[in-house]
Scaffold this motif. Structure first.
Motif, short mmCIF file in Angstrom:
data_model
loop_
_atom_site.label_atom_id
_atom_site.label_comp_id
_atom_site.label_asym_id
_atom_site.label_seq_id
_atom_site.Cartn_x
_atom_site.Cartn_y
_atom_site.Cartn_z
N LYS A 1 36.92 30.54 42.99
CA LYS A 1 35.60 31.19 43.01
C LYS A 1 35.72 32.68 42.77
O LYS A 1 34.94 33.27 42.03
N SER A 2 36.70 33.31 43.39
CA SER A 2 36.90 34.75 43.21
C SER A 2 37.36 35.05 41.78
O SER A 2 36.91 36.03 41.17
N ILE A 3 38.23 34.24 41.25
CA ILE A 3 38.70 34.42 39.87
C ILE A 3 37.51 34.33 38.91
O ILE A 3 37.35 35.18 38.02
N ASN A 4 36.66 33.34 39.10
CA ASN A 4 35.50 33.18 38.22
C ASN A 4 34.52 34.34 38.35
O ASN A 4 33.93 34.77 37.36
N LEU A 5 34.37 34.87 39.55
CA LEU A 5 33.50 36.02 39.76
C LEU A 5 34.03 37.24 39.01
O LEU A 5 33.28 37.94 38.33
N LEU A 6 35.32 37.49 39.13
CA LEU A 6 35.92 38.61 38.41
C LEU A 6 35.74 38.46 36.90
O LEU A 6 35.35 39.42 36.22
N LYS A 7 35.99 37.28 36.39
CA LYS A 7 35.84 37.04 34.94
C LYS A 7 34.40 37.28 34.49
O LYS A 7 34.16 37.80 33.41
N ARG A 8 33.46 36.88 35.33
CA ARG A 8 32.04 37.05 35.00
C ARG A 8 31.68 38.52 34.77
O ARG A 8 30.80 38.84 33.99
N PHE A 9 32.37 39.41 35.48
CA PHE A 9 32.11 40.83 35.35
C PHE A 9 33.01 41.50 34.31
O PHE A 9 32.98 42.72 34.17
N GLY A 10 33.77 40.71 33.59
CA GLY A 10 34.58 41.25 32.50
C GLY A 10 36.01 41.59 32.87
O GLY A 10 36.75 42.12 32.03
N PHE A 11 36.43 41.32 34.09
CA PHE A 11 37.82 41.57 34.46
C PHE A 11 38.72 40.68 33.63
O PHE A 11 38.41 39.52 33.39
#
Length: 145
Positions: free
Chosen positions: A104-114
């Protein structure tokens, strides 16, 4: 040779040698900035910035209490934190470390362009097993979300 274990170095580093160390050795101002998120008088989460002033970047850590997860609040917290970092703190980069099992944290970071920049193999021991620590980075010009 005698060994003495303490909570700090007993040898002072010369100014000339400081260039070989991280900036945290060079300045004595608070390195941590924390955004606490409060709802109905209760703290429900935080985003912590471990600042690197000279290099205009920070490592971020975020946490949302379990009862508030899955309601879009983590996304809101990270959006506020990214905007604060780039607009108010004038940072050029954010770095986040996340354990490989925290999807979930990985997907959240990716969503913001990380973007995934690297990994520390077997860097986290949890529940009888070793896991990789994934390193994500976001540059100011790459932000999304």
């Amino acid at each position: 040779m005698e060994i003495k274990i303490t909570d700090k170095e007993m040898l002072e580093i010369s100014f000339e040698d400081l260039k070989n160390f991280s900036e945290t050795r060079m300045i004595h101002i608070p390195r941590k900035i924390v955004m606490n998120f409060i709802e109905n008088g209760e703290v429900i989460g935080f985003v912590n910035f471990d600042m690197r002033y000279f290099n205009k970047n920070a490592y971020i850590t975020y946490y949302l209490i379990p009862e508030e997860r899955g309601k879009g609040k983590g996304k809101l917290m990270l959006r506020e934190a990214v905007n604060f970092a780039f607009n108010e703190l004038n940072l050029e980069r954010l770095t986040a470390e996340v354990y490989e099992y925290n999807i979930k944290s990985i997907n959240l970071l990716k969503r913001f362009g990380f973007k995934l920049e690297g990994q520390i193999r077997k860097g986290k021991y949890h529940d009888g097993k070793y896991y990789d620590i994934l390193i994500y980075g976001l540059l100011k010009e790459e932000r999304a979300g």
